[in-house]
Every structure is written in C-alpha cells, then in structure tokens.
Design an enzyme around this catalytic site. Sequence first.
Site, PDB file in Angstrom:
ATOM      1  N   SER A 158      -4.799  21.397  -6.162  1.00 48.80           N
ATOM      2  CA  SER A 158      -3.816  20.626  -5.701  1.00 48.80           C
ATOM      3  C   SER A 158      -2.727  20.429  -6.963  1.00 48.80           C
ATOM      4  O   SER A 158      -2.904  19.731  -7.864  1.00 48.80           O
ATOM      5  CB  SER A 158      -3.974  19.375  -5.090  1.00 48.80           C
ATOM      6  OG  SER A 158      -2.935  18.756  -4.772  1.00 48.80           O
ATOM      7  N   HIS A 217      -2.998  24.226  -3.368  1.00 47.41           N
ATOM      8  CA  HIS A 217      -2.811  23.286  -2.371  1.00 47.41           C
ATOM      9  C   HIS A 217      -1.472  22.711  -3.026  1.00 47.41           C
ATOM     10  O   HIS A 217      -1.255  22.138  -4.070  1.00 47.41           O
ATOM     11  CB  HIS A 217      -3.610  22.334  -2.335  1.00 47.41           C
ATOM     12  CG  HIS A 217      -3.744  21.452  -1.051  1.00 47.41           C
ATOM     13  ND1 HIS A 217      -3.894  21.627   0.329  1.00 47.41           N
ATOM     14  CD2 HIS A 217      -3.249  20.131  -0.921  1.00 47.41           C
ATOM     15  CE1 HIS A 217      -3.849  20.750   0.932  1.00 47.41           C
ATOM     16  NE2 HIS A 217      -3.456  19.713   0.344  1.00 47.41           N
ATOM     17  N   ASP A 233       1.239  19.714  -2.141  1.00 49.69           N
ATOM     18  CA  ASP A 233       1.280  18.511  -1.560  1.00 49.69           C
ATOM     19  C   ASP A 233       2.706  17.945  -1.288  1.00 49.69           C
ATOM     20  O   ASP A 233       3.226  17.136  -2.186  1.00 49.69           O
ATOM     21  CB  ASP A 233       0.212  17.310  -2.163  1.00 49.69           C
ATOM     22  CG  ASP A 233      -1.083  17.518  -1.605  1.00 49.69           C
ATOM     23  OD1 ASP A 233      -1.822  17.390  -2.547  1.00 49.69           O
ATOM     24  OD2 ASP A 233      -1.318  17.355  -0.506  1.00 49.69           O
ATOM     25  N   MET A 257       5.425  15.319   0.097  1.00 55.52           N
ATOM     26  CA  MET A 257       5.513  14.116   0.899  1.00 55.52           C
ATOM     27  C   MET A 257       7.124  13.777   0.852  1.00 55.52           C
ATOM     28  O   MET A 257       7.911  13.975  -0.262  1.00 55.52           O
ATOM     29  CB  MET A 257       4.940  13.192  -0.189  1.00 55.52           C
ATOM     30  CG  MET A 257       3.410  13.344  -0.464  1.00 55.52           C
ATOM     31  SD  MET A 257       2.605  12.541  -1.667  1.00 55.52           S
ATOM     32  CE  MET A 257       0.979  13.148  -1.847  1.00 55.52           C
ATOM     33  N   HIS A 289       0.588  21.273   2.612  1.00 54.73           N
ATOM     34  CA  HIS A 289       0.351  20.289   3.155  1.00 54.73           C
ATOM     35  C   HIS A 289       1.530  19.332   3.377  1.00 54.73           C
ATOM     36  O   HIS A 289       2.018  18.796   2.507  1.00 54.73           O
ATOM     37  CB  HIS A 289      -0.771  19.674   2.564  1.00 54.73           C
ATOM     38  CG  HIS A 289      -1.279  18.204   3.007  1.00 54.73           C
ATOM     39  ND1 HIS A 289      -2.046  17.398   2.259  1.00 54.73           N
ATOM     40  CD2 HIS A 289      -1.113  17.557   4.364  1.00 54.73           C
ATOM     41  CE1 HIS A 289      -2.209  16.435   3.174  1.00 54.73           C
ATOM     42  NE2 HIS A 289      -1.676  16.537   4.335  1.00 54.73           N
ATOM     43  N   MET A 333       2.976  16.195   4.441  1.00 54.60           N
ATOM     44  CA  MET A 333       2.958  14.836   4.702  1.00 54.60           C
ATOM     45  C   MET A 333       4.335  14.202   4.962  1.00 54.60           C
ATOM     46  O   MET A 333       4.752  13.443   3.857  1.00 54.60           O
ATOM     47  CB  MET A 333       2.043  14.210   3.434  1.00 54.60           C
ATOM     48  CG  MET A 333       0.637  14.456   3.560  1.00 54.60           C
ATOM     49  SD  MET A 333      -0.116  13.964   1.791  1.00 54.60           S
ATOM     50  CE  MET A 333       0.243  15.609   0.931  1.00 54.60           C
ATOM     51  N   MET A 392      -8.631  14.206   6.186  1.00 53.73           N
ATOM     52  CA  MET A 392      -8.249  13.448   4.879  1.00 53.73           C
ATOM     53  C   MET A 392      -9.419  12.810   4.186  1.00 53.73           C
ATOM     54  O   MET A 392      -9.878  12.051   5.074  1.00 53.73           O
ATOM     55  CB  MET A 392      -6.982  12.882   4.941  1.00 53.73           C
ATOM     56  CG  MET A 392      -5.596  13.381   5.141  1.00 53.73           C
ATOM     57  SD  MET A 392      -5.313  14.571   3.750  1.00 53.73           S
ATOM     58  CE  MET A 392      -5.097  13.469   2.456  1.00 53.73           C
ATOM     59  N   ASP A 443      -9.516  16.701   1.741  1.00 51.43           N
ATOM     60  CA  ASP A 443      -8.445  16.572   0.534  1.00 51.43           C
ATOM     61  C   ASP A 443      -8.524  15.151  -0.012  1.00 51.43           C
ATOM     62  O   ASP A 443      -8.069  14.203   0.788  1.00 51.43           O
ATOM     63  CB  ASP A 443      -7.173  16.982   1.305  1.00 51.43           C
ATOM     64  CG  ASP A 443      -5.938  16.809   0.305  1.00 51.43           C
ATOM     65  OD1 ASP A 443      -4.874  16.954   0.969  1.00 51.43           O
ATOM     66  OD2 ASP A 443      -6.130  16.353  -0.768  1.00 51.43           O
TER      67      ASP A 443
END
Length: 218
Positions: free
Chosen positions: A11, A36, A38, A40, A69, A71, A139, A177
């Site tokens: 990540s 990965h 992330d 947000m 991913h 979020m 998660m 994750d």
Amino acid sequence: MTAHPIFVAPSLLACDFGQLHAEVRRAEAAGGDWLHCDVMDGHFVDNISFGPAFVDAAAKVATVPLDVHLMIERPDHYFPRFVKSARNITVHVEARHDVAQTLAAIRAAGRTCGLALRPATPFEAVAPFLGQIDLLLVMTVVPGFGGQPFMPETMPKVRAAAAARARLGLGFRIEVDGGITTATAPLAIENGADTLVAGTSVFAAPDAAAAVRQMRGV
Ligand code: DX5
Ligand code: ZN
C-alpha cells in the site's frame, strides 16, 4: 487451498510520498504483485490521503497493476478519474451511491471492480453483489490510517466470502487490508484471503523482499 495464487499488494499509503517513484520501484523489486492506492476524501473516513494526480504519478513508473481503493463518499462520481491509471477500482458498500450501478460502470470502463466493507459492516451487506465483482475487500482495520493492529474478528467474514464464492461458483478475489504482516498473513490466508494489502509491513521492513516472500507463504 485458495482459488487464486496469493498476491501481495504493497500500500503506497505507507510509502515516502516525497520519493514516490523510488518507492514504487522498491515495492516492485520486493515482489509486490499489485500496488494498492488508498484514496481517502476526509468524509467517508477521517483522513485525507491523495487523489488521481498522485495515482497517475505512481503509474508513470509502475510496471505492475494499480489496485485503487476508494475510501470516499461518492465513488460513482470520482471513479472515472482513476480509470486511466488503475487496473482495479474498489468502492465501499457503505458509501452514498447505487452500488450495482457503480460496479457495472467500472467494468464498462474496462477495469475490474471491487467491493469493500468495513469491519463493522456485516457480510450480508455485500452478499447481493457477489455476482458482479472481481474482488471483495474485507477491511481488517477501521479504514482511514495505516499502521493499525489487525482485527481477527473480521476473519469470519473472509470465511463467509470464501464459502459463498464456492457455493455460487464465482471467481472473485478475496483481499484483506490493514495490519497484514508476516504474523497475521497466515491467518488471513487460512480463512480464505488470496490478496494481501500490506503497507507498513513492507515499507517499514528492514528487508521488504523477505517480508513479501514470507507473507506470500514461500
Ligand atoms: C486503511 C488503509 C490501510 C493501509 C494498509 O484505510 O487501507 O489498511 O492500506 O495499512 P497497514 O500499514 O496496516 O498495512
Ligand atoms: Zn486499502
């Protein structure tokens, strides 16, 4: 025995953002199968990480697929901005969107689609969508920050996903994750996970390649 070969997806949330290209190369040299990303938005989770420009910058030097991913509260509105650089785009079932519509739109854009659920969200929330996904992301921490401890109470959901996949004859990957390390990876794999997101345990490892090899189980 898992349905898919075990993948390790470092990540980038845990990397040195100021050395992004070097960190991408380091994660790949360590054996990362995917990278990965992330994303947000500060609404869906209590943190803001990075957006499409950062993912595009990573894609400039990446030679492995990017696993994005989201979020974020509105993945239906923002996912198109990641299509250029992502191979897979994962959205949360809890976000404010028409889940089935977003998943279909990601596939229509030529990318694989993933569906994620928080530790507090029951497996039943994603059950209606299993036939429409390429990946289920369970998660194993409360989303928002790297470096949190693994939550073993999420393992029954991984088991339920593996059982449903077998029962329905489906082929989605099962990704975990958060808090995935050489110590917790075996438990996740034993319960049916085949795709391991690992941030801190790769980028903070004295020997990242050894960490990836050990998590993969070789
Ligand atoms: C949480 C993030 C983290 C990150 C990995 O929202 O999704 O799970 O990817 O974090 P660590 O450092 O625990 O591997
Ligand atoms: Zn993630």
